[in-house]
Design an enzyme around this catalytic site. Structure first.
Site, PDB file in Angstrom:
ATOM      1  N   GLU A 168       0.884  -1.176   0.000  1.00  0.00           N
ATOM      2  CA  GLU A 168       0.000   0.000   0.000  1.00  0.00           C
ATOM      3  C   GLU A 168       0.912   1.214   0.000  1.00  0.00           C
ATOM      4  O   GLU A 168       1.689   1.397   0.935  1.00  0.00           O
ATOM      5  CB  GLU A 168      -0.858   0.023   1.272  1.00  0.00           C
ATOM      6  CG  GLU A 168      -1.694  -1.225   1.488  1.00  0.00           C
ATOM      7  CD  GLU A 168      -2.943  -1.255   0.653  1.00  0.00           C
ATOM      8  OE1 GLU A 168      -3.228  -0.267  -0.037  1.00  0.00           O
ATOM      9  OE2 GLU A 168      -3.626  -2.288   0.672  1.00  0.00           O
TER      10      GLU A 168
ATOM     11  N   CYS B 287      -1.639   9.219   3.573  1.00  0.00           N
ATOM     12  CA  CYS B 287      -1.555   8.850   2.162  1.00  0.00           C
ATOM     13  C   CYS B 287      -2.816   9.309   1.437  1.00  0.00           C
ATOM     14  O   CYS B 287      -2.812   9.557   0.245  1.00  0.00           O
ATOM     15  CB  CYS B 287      -1.391   7.351   2.031  1.00  0.00           C
ATOM     16  SG  CYS B 287      -2.700   6.459   2.861  1.00  0.00           S
TER      17      CYS B 287
HETATM   18  N1  LIG Z   1      -1.621   3.361   1.002  1.00  0.00           N
HETATM   19  C1  LIG Z   1      -1.649   3.349   2.311  1.00  0.00           C
HETATM   20  O1  LIG Z   1      -2.498   2.701   2.927  1.00  0.00           O
HETATM   21  C2  LIG Z   1      -0.655   4.149   3.095  1.00  0.00           C
HETATM   22  C3  LIG Z   1      -0.850   4.330   4.455  1.00  0.00           C
HETATM   23  C4  LIG Z   1       0.084   5.054   5.185  1.00  0.00           C
HETATM   24  C5  LIG Z   1       1.175   5.607   4.565  1.00  0.00           C
HETATM   25  N2  LIG Z   1       1.336   5.444   3.230  1.00  0.00           N
HETATM   26  C6  LIG Z   1       2.473   6.061   2.551  1.00  0.00           C
HETATM   27  O2  LIG Z   1       3.617   5.920   3.380  1.00  0.00           O
HETATM   28  C7  LIG Z   1       4.510   6.993   3.184  1.00  0.00           C
HETATM   29  C8  LIG Z   1       4.868   7.606   4.500  1.00  0.00           C
HETATM   30  O3  LIG Z   1       5.232   6.671   5.425  1.00  0.00           O
HETATM   31  P1  LIG Z   1       6.743   6.383   5.760  1.00  0.00           P
HETATM   32  O4  LIG Z   1       7.519   7.645   5.732  1.00  0.00           O
HETATM   33  O5  LIG Z   1       6.771   5.606   7.007  1.00  0.00           O
HETATM   34  O6  LIG Z   1       7.154   5.502   4.495  1.00  0.00           O
HETATM   35  P2  LIG Z   1       8.486   4.733   4.235  1.00  0.00           P
HETATM   36  O7  LIG Z   1       8.333   4.031   2.954  1.00  0.00           O
HETATM   37  O8  LIG Z   1       9.659   5.604   4.396  1.00  0.00           O
HETATM   38  O9  LIG Z   1       8.541   3.706   5.443  1.00  0.00           O
HETATM   39  C9  LIG Z   1       7.556   2.719   5.622  1.00  0.00           C
HETATM   40  C10 LIG Z   1       8.192   1.535   6.321  1.00  0.00           C
HETATM   41  O10 LIG Z   1       9.140   0.980   5.439  1.00  0.00           O
HETATM   42  C11 LIG Z   1      10.393   0.859   6.091  1.00  0.00           C
HETATM   43  N3  LIG Z   1      11.450   0.963   5.094  1.00  0.00           N
HETATM   44  C12 LIG Z   1      12.129   2.064   4.682  1.00  0.00           C
HETATM   45  N4  LIG Z   1      13.026   1.727   3.767  1.00  0.00           N
HETATM   46  C13 LIG Z   1      12.933   0.406   3.573  1.00  0.00           C
HETATM   47  C14 LIG Z   1      13.613  -0.507   2.730  1.00  0.00           C
HETATM   48  N5  LIG Z   1      14.569  -0.136   1.915  1.00  0.00           N
HETATM   49  N6  LIG Z   1      13.229  -1.786   2.773  1.00  0.00           N
HETATM   50  C15 LIG Z   1      12.254  -2.194   3.591  1.00  0.00           C
HETATM   51  N7  LIG Z   1      11.607  -1.373   4.434  1.00  0.00           N
HETATM   52  C16 LIG Z   1      11.933  -0.083   4.422  1.00  0.00           C
HETATM   53  C17 LIG Z   1      10.375   1.964   7.107  1.00  0.00           C
HETATM   54  O11 LIG Z   1      11.297   1.712   8.130  1.00  0.00           O
HETATM   55  C18 LIG Z   1       8.959   1.913   7.576  1.00  0.00           C
HETATM   56  O12 LIG Z   1       8.792   0.917   8.534  1.00  0.00           O
HETATM   57  C19 LIG Z   1       3.773   7.946   2.284  1.00  0.00           C
HETATM   58  O13 LIG Z   1       4.219   7.775   0.967  1.00  0.00           O
HETATM   59  C20 LIG Z   1       2.332   7.532   2.429  1.00  0.00           C
HETATM   60  O14 LIG Z   1       1.524   7.897   1.351  1.00  0.00           O
HETATM   61  C21 LIG Z   1       0.468   4.720   2.499  1.00  0.00           C
HETATM   62  N1  LIG Z   2      -6.824   4.981   5.907  1.00  0.00           N
HETATM   63  C1  LIG Z   2      -6.471   6.362   6.097  1.00  0.00           C
HETATM   64  C2  LIG Z   2      -5.217   6.738   5.385  1.00  0.00           C
HETATM   65  C3  LIG Z   2      -4.024   5.862   5.626  1.00  0.00           C
HETATM   66  C4  LIG Z   2      -2.815   6.475   5.014  1.00  0.00           C
HETATM   67  O1  LIG Z   2      -2.100   7.259   5.502  1.00  0.00           O
HETATM   68  C5  LIG Z   2      -7.584   7.246   5.565  1.00  0.00           C
HETATM   69  O2  LIG Z   2      -8.532   6.754   4.967  1.00  0.00           O
HETATM   70  O3  LIG Z   2      -7.500   8.457   5.720  1.00  0.00           O
END
Ligand SMILES: NC(=O)c1ccc[n+]([C@@H]2O[C@H](COP(=O)([O-])OP(=O)(O)OC[C@H]3O[C@@H](n4cnc5c(N)ncnc54)[C@H](O)[C@@H]3O)[C@@H](O)[C@H]2O)c1
Ligand SMILES: N[C@@H](CCC=O)C(=O)O
EC number: 1.2.1.88
Length: 914
Positions: free
Chosen positions: A683, A717
């Site tokens: 995600e 996100c």
């Molecule tokens: N689609 C969704 O449901 C959803 C929900 C929440 C956040 N997000 C997205 O997450 C991002 C923000 O969160 P973030 O800053 O924690 O993201 P991130 O990708 O930096 O980190 C997410 C997780 O991945 C780990 N990670 C980082 N580098 C890695 C690697 N090389 N290999 C494996 N794991 C690694 C991090 O330690 C953390 O636990 C935004 O882009 C946001 O849109 C998406």
């Molecule tokens: N599920 C949350 C978003 C998660 C991502 O950051 C929402 O619907 O706002």
């Protein structure tokens, strides 16, 4: 000797002898109302048309919307044949039946005429909640102007003000400040009112503002030593009896004198729906007669205190008016020592009859433009046509005198409330209007753990070699314990463990929320909601796993038995983000566990404490220590090690696009030692757009964008980072949005009133600052205040229109049409959330069909998906179409196995029936 005619009789006879112009079947307005009262669908369409009417462009468009909204109703032919001009006239007439003019000059003429007809009045400036301090100041200035104009004309000054119009940031989380600001603004109005020897009345609105309003009013009374002050109190609220006892005790303690306007309440439907949406008990009485009975009790209490409190009984109900008279007489009051209040235009025959009988009647006289006026009109129409409303009974159904005057307590018992067993019930969010809830949160903040021994150390000091050793140990432990854990017969126990975990989280909800406030800077309500979502995932996946693991047969023919069952994938690596630190971690981990997998869980670096708490809760709930392992650490080290470990069969990842795509790439290269094709749930991010259509309700649009773009500092996100606005209202939207954003309270997340706190880390702050610099080059700066920024005139090719900022930076883009707006919204790599604010059904359908987003929201904010109600997840480069909190989600963690058994033995089958 002739029997003396009592008040009730006189009121009935005099009221019924007058024709109510509202329901006069000789006028188009009257006919429309009578039809609406009889046909709910027609009524709904009418309210939609009234709502959109003020923003429609010309008579042709009025016809188009009428045709569209009423297409599926049994509207009378004469109504469907009205042309745009006839329709406009009809709607304007309806508006004029209740509203005393569009401006102060017209209002002045209306109230002078009321005075000539023997009525008192109170002047109300139409307006719903204000969105910015600029708008609040305008409202306040209008009050001062009204006082000046009334007194200048030698007319009595009597005004009613609305708290939500006086302060844009009013709200239960901002409780203390809301009371302070209200008191100070009310005092500014009161100074002018006092000079004119006038009266200031404070209105009551939605329940969520009730306690703030009561607190502010009491302070105003105690600090102003002025008697000509009043407050409205609503009898439909179950809490009102207690509120009135408190208010009368307050009056007695301080020997204060003031007026209480007792109303039944104008937001009945809203209160019921709002409570239902949140899973809270309904604050209003279930049945109308209960409200009527409570009203009479409330009235009696007020009259008992009439030495201090002047009673203003607001009613359009003959029985209530007669009861008011009876109670007043019992209290020894003359008809001028209390008053009946009625809304202008409602039950006007009864108002005249009361005056003719020597009763003091005050009319509520609203004035103002159509846009805010339409919300008022909608409330009046709903009230006038409500199935169990007295206006309908008296003036539409011409009920018998016995029915009209029947005691509200003798009606039959209420219909049992419907419990819908089919639907999943979400954990209710916190009701921060309750002091006890605010106090519990505050206490949790004082006592919450911020660092759990060892967690931070393990994050920073772990080496690549060490991680590899420990990962192998954990994987071995899972494999040794897997047989018992994954057994099909163990499925009920796994579901039970999830439910137990939900119970523990529910008991510790304040602590789990408070940790998030301290750890990642979530606002109180958002942190609380995050825990609710975690609880929802647990309960929802427990229920879904029961369905998944129950035997299901496929199409069978005689002699053959087919079935489909599911087995766990084996070992899952869960890699979580920090922004929904409990909810997303719990969702991914619980889905993997309940389907029988072992889990290695890695929280984000920024939220390891919350992650640790989740891990401990699962342990306490009974997950075997061999099955779930906690692996805090840096993404590039611990996360990368999980992804490349050959015996981890499945990675559940939520985070950025860059990391997510890297994970998919790594997994797609078959690892040596892997017995399975390793799969992933990824995600990722979003660049979400919300389209503001030419007919949008700007109040809804500004509020939706404000909350979606800046809630939790835009670190979701799902956050709106692009507002794509139709050119016809582009400037107005921009100005209102900018003023509203400028009014938001910024500060520390520990302060419950804060709307916008700091970014999660210095690194995130730097990234936001970089994008603000880019915005300044690419667009027109509307507002930059701390991290919050709004840039106008952004074009699709700009970086600000393409790249995820993950902060409170909003790009506003102009569109000429709905189709172009959708194209612009789609012109990004992502496809996560999106939406439209529109009242045009055709445009809404276009968005429904063509907007490239996994979650589409219409006429609301585009964040805040609820488990079971809005399964969450996107496509394009936002994800693979998996839906967290949806019925298909568990399938990501299992292998399906189809079994076909031949049942024939020497030509005999058990299916043979002879
Ligand atoms: N689609 C969704 O449901 C959803 C929900 C929440 C956040 N997000 C997205 O997450 C991002 C923000 O969160 P973030 O800053 O924690 O993201 P991130 O990708 O930096 O980190 C997410 C997780 O991945 C780990 N990670 C980082 N580098 C890695 C690697 N090389 N290999 C494996 N794991 C690694 C991090 O330690 C953390 O636990 C935004 O882009 C946001 O849109 C998406
Ligand atoms: N599920 C949350 C978003 C998660 C991502 O950051 C929402 O619907 O706002």
């Amino acid at each position: 000797m002739a029997k003396p005619v009592n008040f009730r009789e006189q009121l009935y006879t005099q009221t019924m002898s007058r024709k109510d112009p509202l329901f006069d079947s000789g006028t188009p307005g009257g006919r429309v109302l009578l039809h609406a009262a009889a046909d709910h669908q027609f009524m709904a369409a009418l309210l939609y048309l009234i709502d959109v009417y003020p923003v429609l462009n010309g008579e042709r468009q009025v016809e188009e919307y009428r045709d569209d909204y009423f297409a599926a109703t049994y509207a009378p032919p004469w109504f469907m044949e009205l042309d745009g001009s006839g329709l406009s006239e009809l709607l304007e007439d309806l508006f004029a039946s209740f509203v005393c003019g569009r401006d102060l000059t017209q209002a002045l003429a209306a109230v002078s005429s009321m005075a000539e007809r023997g009525f008192l009045y109170t002047l109300d400036t139409l307006g719903e909640a204000t969105l910015s301090e600029e708008e609040a100041e305008i409202y306040l200035a209008k009050q001062l102007e009204a006082v000046e104009v009334l007194s200048g004309a030698g007319l009595p000054v009597h005004i009613t003000v609305k708290p939500t119009s006086l302060y844009s940031q009013i709200g239960p989380l901002n409780y203390e400040r809301s009371v302070d600001v209200l008191v100070s603004r009310l005092k500014r109005i009161l100074t002018a009112v006092k000079d004119a020897d006038g009266f200031l009345h404070v209105d009551m609105e939605q329940r969520v503002y009730k306690n703030i309003t009561l607190s502010a009013f009491k302070r105003l009374v105690s600090e102003s030593s002025y008697h000509q002050l009043g407050i409205a109190v609503q009898s439909y609220l179950k809490e009102t009896g207690a509120d009135l006892r408190d208010l009368t005790a307050f009056a007695r303690r301080g020997n204060y004198r003031f007026t209480v306007r007792l109303v039944k309440g104008a937001y009945y439907e809203y209160e019921r729906i709002f409570a239902q949406e949140n899973g809270w008990p309904s604050p209003v009485f279930e049945e109308k007669y209960m409200t009527d009975a409570a009203y009479e009790e409330n009235l009696a209490l007020l009259f008992e205190n009439s030495d201090l409190i002047r009673v203003a009984a607001a009613t359009h109900n003959m029985r209530t008016a007669a009861e008011t008279r009876r109670l007043a007489e019992e209290a020894g009051l003359s008809s001028h020592e209390y008053e009946i209040q009625m809304l202008n235009g409602m039950a006007s025959g009864m108002a005249e009859a009361l005056t003719a009988l020597g009763q003091t009647v005050r009319l509520y006289a609203p004035y103002g433009p159509m846009v805010p006026g339409m919300a008022y009109l909608v409330r009046r129409l709903v009230e006038n046509t409500a199935r169990d409303g007295m206006v309908r009974l008296q003036f539409i159904q011409a009920a018998s005198r016995e029915d009209i005057f029947a005691s509200p307590t003798v009606t039959s018992s209420p219909a049992p409330s419907r419990a819908d067993g089919e639907h999943f019930s979400n954990h209710p969010p916190g009701d921060f209007s309750l002091e006890a809830v605010r106090r519990s949160f505050s206490h949790a903040l004082d006592t919450a753990p911020t660092v759990i021994t060892g967690v931070k150390k393990r994050i920073s000091n772990i080496s690549t070699n060490e991680i590899s050793t420990r990962l192998n140990e954990a994987v071995n432990a899972i494999q040794n314990a897997a047989a018992a854990w994954k057994a099909a017969s163990n499925a009920p126990r796994r579901a039970e463990i999830l439910r137990r975990s939900a119970g523990i989280m529910s008991r510790r909800i304040y602590e789990l929320a408070a940790v998030q406030v301290l750890e990642v800077g979530k606002q109180w309500d958002q942190a609380y909601n995050d825990v609710c979502e975690a609880i929802d995932f647990l309960n929802y996946y427990a229920a879904e796993s029961e369905k998944l693991f129950s035997p299901r047969s496929l199409s069978n023919i005689a002699g053959e038995r087919n079935s489909l069952s599911y087995r766990p994938r084996g070992i899952a690596g869960v890699i979580a983000p920090w922004n929904f630190p409990l909810a997303i971690s719990t969702g991914m981990t619980s889905a993997a566990l309940v389907t029988g997998n072992g889990v290695l869980y890695k929280p984000a670096e920024e939220s390891a404490v919350t992650g640790r708490l989740m891990y401990e809760i699962f342990m306490e709930a009974g997950v075997p220590a061999e099955i779930l392992h906690f692996f805090p650490g840096e993404g590039e080290v611990v996360g990368a090690a999980l992804v490349s470990h050959p015996r981890i069969n499945c990675i559940a990842f939520t985070g950025s696009k860059e990391v997510g795509l890297g994970i998919i790439e790594t997994l797609s290269r078959q690892q040596q030692g892997s017995a399975y094709v390793r799969s992933s749930v990824t995600e990722m991010g979003g660049k979400n757009g919300i389209i503001i259509d030419s007919d949008a309700d700007l109040d809804v649009a500004v509020e939706a964008v404000l909350y979606s773009a800046f809630g939790f500092q835009g670190q979701k996100c799902s956050a709106a980072s692009r507002a794509i606005v139709h050119e016809s209202l582009y400037n107005e939207f921009l100005n209102r949005l900018t003023a509203a954003a400028d009014s938001l309270i910024m500060g520390d997340a520990v302060d419950p009133g804060t709307f916008l706190g700091p970014a999660v880390s210095p690194e995130a702050e730097r990234k936001i600052a970089d994008y603000i610099a880019i915005g300044r080059e690419e667009g027109r700066e509307m507002l930059v205040k701390d991290n919050l920024a709004i840039f106008a005139d952004i074009r699709p090719e700009h970086r600000l229109a393409q790249e995820e900022v993950f902060g409170p930076v909003l790009a506003v883009m102009k569109t000429e049409s709905i189709r172009q707006g959708i194209e612009m919204a789609n012109a990004v790599d992502f496809g996560l959330t999106g939406g439209i604010v529109s009242r045009n059904r055709g445009h809404i359908d276009l968005v429904r069909e063509h907007l490239e987003a996994g979650n589409i929201y219409i006429n609301r904010s585009i964040t805040g998906a609820l488990v079971g109600r809005q399964p969450f997840g996107g496509f394009k480069l936002s994800g693979q179409g998996t839906k967290a909190g949806g019925s298909q989600y568990l399938l990501n963690f299992v292998h399906p196995v189809a079994v076909s058994e031949n049942m024939l033995r020497r030509g005999f089958s058990p299916d043979f029936t002879g």
